[in-house]
Design an enzyme around this catalytic site. Structure first.
Site, PDB file in Angstrom:
ATOM      1  N   HIS A   1      -6.098  -6.025   3.134  1.00 39.43           N
ATOM      2  CA  HIS A   1      -5.154  -4.924   3.331  1.00 39.43           C
ATOM      3  C   HIS A   1      -4.719  -4.876   4.796  1.00 39.43           C
ATOM      4  O   HIS A   1      -5.554  -4.732   5.700  1.00 39.43           O
ATOM      5  CB  HIS A   1      -5.809  -3.595   2.941  1.00 39.43           C
ATOM      6  CG  HIS A   1      -6.038  -3.458   1.464  1.00 39.43           C
ATOM      7  ND1 HIS A   1      -5.378  -2.529   0.689  1.00 39.43           N
ATOM      8  CD2 HIS A   1      -6.849  -4.147   0.613  1.00 39.43           C
ATOM      9  CE1 HIS A   1      -5.771  -2.638  -0.570  1.00 39.43           C
ATOM     10  NE2 HIS A   1      -6.671  -3.616  -0.639  1.00 39.43           N
TER      11      HIS A   1
ATOM     12  N   CYS B   1       0.854  -1.188   0.000  1.00 38.81           N
ATOM     13  CA  CYS B   1       0.000   0.000   0.000  1.00 38.81           C
ATOM     14  C   CYS B   1       0.890   1.238   0.000  1.00 38.81           C
ATOM     15  O   CYS B   1       1.766   1.388   0.856  1.00 38.81           O
ATOM     16  CB  CYS B   1      -0.899  -0.022   1.232  1.00 38.81           C
ATOM     17  SG  CYS B   1      -1.710   1.551   1.599  1.00 38.81           S
ATOM     18  N   GLU B   2       0.663   2.133  -0.947  1.00 32.85           N
ATOM     19  CA  GLU B   2       1.523   3.308  -1.040  1.00 32.85           C
ATOM     20  C   GLU B   2       1.231   4.339   0.050  1.00 32.85           C
ATOM     21  O   GLU B   2       2.003   5.275   0.236  1.00 32.85           O
ATOM     22  CB  GLU B   2       1.396   3.963  -2.416  1.00 32.85           C
ATOM     23  CG  GLU B   2       0.056   4.590  -2.703  1.00 32.85           C
ATOM     24  CD  GLU B   2      -0.001   5.225  -4.090  1.00 32.85           C
ATOM     25  OE1 GLU B   2      -0.755   6.192  -4.252  1.00 32.85           O
ATOM     26  OE2 GLU B   2       0.704   4.745  -5.001  1.00 32.85           O
ATOM     27  N   HIS B   3       0.129   4.170   0.767  1.00 36.19           N
ATOM     28  CA  HIS B   3      -0.217   5.127   1.827  1.00 36.19           C
ATOM     29  C   HIS B   3       0.472   4.809   3.154  1.00 36.19           C
ATOM     30  O   HIS B   3       0.805   5.726   3.909  1.00 36.19           O
ATOM     31  CB  HIS B   3      -1.733   5.161   2.038  1.00 36.19           C
ATOM     32  CG  HIS B   3      -2.486   5.541   0.804  1.00 36.19           C
ATOM     33  ND1 HIS B   3      -3.722   5.011   0.481  1.00 36.19           N
ATOM     34  CD2 HIS B   3      -2.171   6.385  -0.207  1.00 36.19           C
ATOM     35  CE1 HIS B   3      -4.136   5.512  -0.669  1.00 36.19           C
ATOM     36  NE2 HIS B   3      -3.216   6.345  -1.102  1.00 36.19           N
ATOM     37  N   HIS B   4       0.661   3.517   3.450  1.00 32.52           N
ATOM     38  CA  HIS B   4       1.239   3.133   4.736  1.00 32.52           C
ATOM     39  C   HIS B   4       2.470   2.236   4.606  1.00 32.52           C
ATOM     40  O   HIS B   4       3.090   1.893   5.611  1.00 32.52           O
ATOM     41  CB  HIS B   4       0.188   2.403   5.582  1.00 32.52           C
ATOM     42  CG  HIS B   4      -1.041   3.203   5.847  1.00 32.52           C
ATOM     43  ND1 HIS B   4      -2.195   3.070   5.094  1.00 32.52           N
ATOM     44  CD2 HIS B   4      -1.299   4.166   6.769  1.00 32.52           C
ATOM     45  CE1 HIS B   4      -3.111   3.907   5.538  1.00 32.52           C
ATOM     46  NE2 HIS B   4      -2.593   4.590   6.549  1.00 32.52           N
TER      47      HIS B   4
ATOM     48  N   GLN C   1      -5.109  -0.597  -4.768  1.00 36.09           N
ATOM     49  CA  GLN C   1      -5.719  -1.729  -5.471  1.00 36.09           C
ATOM     50  C   GLN C   1      -6.494  -1.277  -6.697  1.00 36.09           C
ATOM     51  O   GLN C   1      -6.517  -1.969  -7.726  1.00 36.09           O
ATOM     52  CB  GLN C   1      -6.628  -2.502  -4.509  1.00 36.09           C
ATOM     53  CG  GLN C   1      -7.225  -3.768  -5.118  1.00 36.09           C
ATOM     54  CD  GLN C   1      -7.998  -4.583  -4.115  1.00 36.09           C
ATOM     55  OE1 GLN C   1      -7.683  -4.587  -2.924  1.00 36.09           O
ATOM     56  NE2 GLN C   1      -9.034  -5.271  -4.560  1.00 36.09           N
TER      57      GLN C   1
ATOM     58  N   CYS D   1      -3.283  -2.535   6.227  1.00 34.88           N
ATOM     59  CA  CYS D   1      -3.553  -1.229   6.825  1.00 34.88           C
ATOM     60  C   CYS D   1      -4.936  -1.180   7.459  1.00 34.88           C
ATOM     61  O   CYS D   1      -5.214  -0.290   8.274  1.00 34.88           O
ATOM     62  CB  CYS D   1      -3.400  -0.121   5.785  1.00 34.88           C
ATOM     63  SG  CYS D   1      -4.469  -0.277   4.345  1.00 34.88           S
TER      64      CYS D   1
END
Length: 253
Positions: free
Chosen positions: A213, A144-147, A185, A215
């Protein structure tokens, strides 16, 4: 006498205007600096479908030489992270951890080193076949590019050939290229479908991803059994409800 001098001195001072927030105008904090350049619009927010196709043709590549050159600085960054977490990077169990973490991160994102043309490698074959081809339950691992935590799941791919077919293993390789990058995703699903469309020009393509996920599992709402399902339908898969339903039925069977 003293009172008279103080009054005369006050009269010589310039009037002090106080605004409603309690600051004199000259005492107000300076406004935040203006951005050096206008904010960019989201990359895929506008434009025609053909423009979207062109945007996904852009490949961000990274070479083996880049990996070797950047490994020391990446390991140093992990050392900083360990210290910032309150750990001692010099203790025995962590001595090699920054190096291991750096090489692992390069492997997790090795999709930046590959292009679709490298993977296809003459695996497109002329074939007079116009029935649906499906490869389902392809294992997928991504970050995940956010976390920067994993999301894992299954990818189901189907397409209707247009006089050409693709080697079956190459579908899994396409999944690997795009999943081994920092991702969301929704974008991953679209990139896989568009790559197959550009390679084969089939009558239609359908891609469905089901993923868990971390996250959402390890942090945040901590919902252990939640799954995220995304789909992209192109060509006849989008236009014809019967074709779409056949694909969805077959991947569920």
């Amino acid at each position: 006498m003293e009172t008279g001098k103080l009054g005369a001195l006050r009269e010589q001072l310039p009037p002090r205007t106080v605004s409603c927030n309690g600051y004199a105008p000259e005492e107000k904090p300076p406004p935040p600096p203006a951005p050096s350049r206008p904010l960019e619009k989201p990359r895929y927010s506008q434009g025609t479908s053909s423009q979207c196709l062109d945007s996904w043709k852009e490949e961000r590549t990274r070479s083996e030489e880049d990996n070797e050159m950047n490994l020391p600085s990446l390991a140093a960054a992990y050392t900083t992270i360990l210290r910032s977490l309150g750990e001692d990077p010099e203790r025995q169990g962590l001595l090699r951890t920054p190096w291991r973490a750096a090489t692992a991160m390069q492997f997790f994102t090795k999709g930046y080193q590959e292009t679709i043309s490298d993977v296809l490698n003459d695996a497109i074959f002329d074939e007079d076949h116009d029935e649906m081809v499906i490869v389902k339950d392809i294992d997928m691992f991504s970050l995940c590019e956010h976390h920067l935590v994993p999301f894992v799941g299954k990818v189901h791919i189907g397409y209707l050939p247009n006089k050409q077919v693709l080697g079956l293993s190459k579908l899994a390789r396409i999944v690997e290229i795009y999943s081994r990058r920092l991702q969301v995703q929704e974008r991953l699903t679209k990139q896989i479908a568009v790559a197959i469309t550009e390679a084969l020009r089939p009558t239609g393509v359908g891609v469905v991803i089901e993923a868990t996920h971390m996250c959402m599992v390890m942090r945040g709402v901590q919902k252990m059994n939640s799954k995220t399902v995304t789909s992209t339908m192109l060509g006849v898969f989008r236009e014809d409800a019967k074709t779409r339903e056949e694909f969805l039925t077959l991947i569920r069977s």
